[in-house]
Write an enzyme that holds these catalytic residues in place. Structure first.
Site, PDB file in Angstrom:
ATOM      1  N   GLU A 266     -12.974  -2.261   0.407  1.00 34.80           N
ATOM      2  CA  GLU A 266     -12.182  -1.523   1.397  1.00 34.80           C
ATOM      3  C   GLU A 266     -11.613  -0.229   0.825  1.00 34.80           C
ATOM      4  O   GLU A 266     -11.368   0.720   1.569  1.00 34.80           O
ATOM      5  CB  GLU A 266     -11.055  -2.403   1.950  1.00 34.80           C
ATOM      6  CG  GLU A 266     -11.509  -3.503   2.881  1.00 34.80           C
ATOM      7  CD  GLU A 266     -11.890  -4.780   2.128  1.00 34.80           C
ATOM      8  OE1 GLU A 266     -12.051  -4.721   0.884  1.00 34.80           O
ATOM      9  OE2 GLU A 266     -12.024  -5.825   2.783  1.00 34.80           O
ATOM     10  N   GLY A 267     -11.377  -0.186  -0.485  1.00 33.94           N
ATOM     11  CA  GLY A 267     -10.913   1.052  -1.091  1.00 33.94           C
ATOM     12  C   GLY A 267     -11.949   2.155  -0.968  1.00 33.94           C
ATOM     13  O   GLY A 267     -11.625   3.290  -0.593  1.00 33.94           O
ATOM     14  N   HIS A 268     -13.198   1.822  -1.278  1.00 33.00           N
ATOM     15  CA  HIS A 268     -14.275   2.795  -1.092  1.00 33.00           C
ATOM     16  C   HIS A 268     -14.412   3.178   0.376  1.00 33.00           C
ATOM     17  O   HIS A 268     -14.629   4.350   0.709  1.00 33.00           O
ATOM     18  CB  HIS A 268     -15.611   2.229  -1.585  1.00 33.00           C
ATOM     19  CG  HIS A 268     -15.653   1.896  -3.038  1.00 33.00           C
ATOM     20  ND1 HIS A 268     -15.614   0.605  -3.501  1.00 33.00           N
ATOM     21  CD2 HIS A 268     -15.741   2.688  -4.137  1.00 33.00           C
ATOM     22  CE1 HIS A 268     -15.688   0.608  -4.827  1.00 33.00           C
ATOM     23  NE2 HIS A 268     -15.752   1.860  -5.241  1.00 33.00           N
TER      24      HIS A 268
END
Length: 280
Positions: free
Chosen positions: A35-37
């Site tokens: 989810e960070g990417h």
């Protein structure tokens, strides 16, 4: 969405977009996306007509005892995430496409890359700067997106772009965390259930340090000592570094009287994790 493995094919597609007057964003990654990417891709899709996501586990930024061989890889899942997020192209080259057998040209840096991760991973930022420079030359993006979890990397890339007069805007994006606070990382998959629980000490120390600053504490040593004590109380944790530096220059600093980065690298078992907060 296209998946390309050859430099020339990426250049040809970007040229076609440029001929249409379209803007291009780049999200450089090493894959095993989370989810960070996705938050980086989402931001890039909002701000550009077309978005390229590079997926490349860059061998020249790993030291001889680091986890290059075991670094997690899943191109199929990565491509699905990129497509669902609205990326137009995934660039997933093999090592030989990026580095000829007699490759011998590197982008090196001093100062901003010397402290924090640069001290414990001495070849790391030379590898990062070299591969990012290559990606900028291949994709020629208008904007490139990097997460603030790798805060020193973000500062290093900004300095490289400034020093080398690169025609790209660097966009930093906030840390994305799990529901319990742990910063999202591809290396979290290395953790056993017991280690995953122990790893929460990183974010707990970050939140505690940030709360001290918010309450008016400006003495860097007091802030860092409090954070180190919290981490050291966890039996599975081993500190690589916990430091306060000036946010723009990454010089060690001991007082909150300018924008500062408070950053840490901590081993949980054999897994090295990083976290930070920026106070501006």
């Amino acid at each position: 969405m296209q998946i390309e493995k050859r430099v020339d094919d990426v250049k040809a597609q970007v040229k076609a977009w440029r001929n249409e007057g379209l803007s291009v964003g780049l999200v450089p990654t090493m894959g095993y996306l989370h989810e960070g990417h996705k938050s980086l891709i989402d931001r890039a899709v909002q701000e550009n007509d077309r978005v390229v996501v590079s997926i490349f586990v860059n061998p020249i930024q790993f030291g001889p005892t680091e986890d290059l061989a075991s670094y997690p890889r899943d191109l199929k899942a990565d491509a699905l995430l990129c497509e669902n997020a609205g990326a137009a192209l995934v660039f997933a080259p093999e090592d030989g496409e990026m580095y000829a057998p007699d490759f011998s040209t590197f982008v090196d840096m001093s100062g901003v890359s010397d402290e924090l991760c640069g001290k414990s991973r001495p070849i790391h930022f030379r590898g990062v700067c070299t591969v990012v420079n290559k990606l900028f030359n291949i994709v020629t993006p208008d904007r490139a997106y990097f997460g603030e979890k790798d805060a020193q990397q973000l500062a290093v890339i900004r300095r490289m772009v400034r020093d080398l007069n690169m025609n790209v805007t660097i966009v930093g994006c906030p840390i994305v965390r799990e529901s319990d606070g742990l910063a999202k990382s591809s290396r979290n998959t290395y953790l056993s259930p017991e280690e995953r629980k122990a790893a929460l000490v990183l974010s707990q120390a970050i939140f505690a340090g940030k709360a001290l600053v918010a309450a008016g504490e400006t003495d860097g040593d007091r802030i860092l000592d409090s954070m180190k004590a919290m981490i050291s109380a966890e039996p599975l944790a081993r500190i690589d570094y916990v430091e306060m530096v000036k946010w723009d220059t990454i010089e060690v600093h001991h007082k909150v009287d300018c924008p500062v980065l408070v950053a840490m690298a901590v081993f949980i078992g054999k897994t090295r994790l990083i976290d930070n907060f920026i106070w501006e």
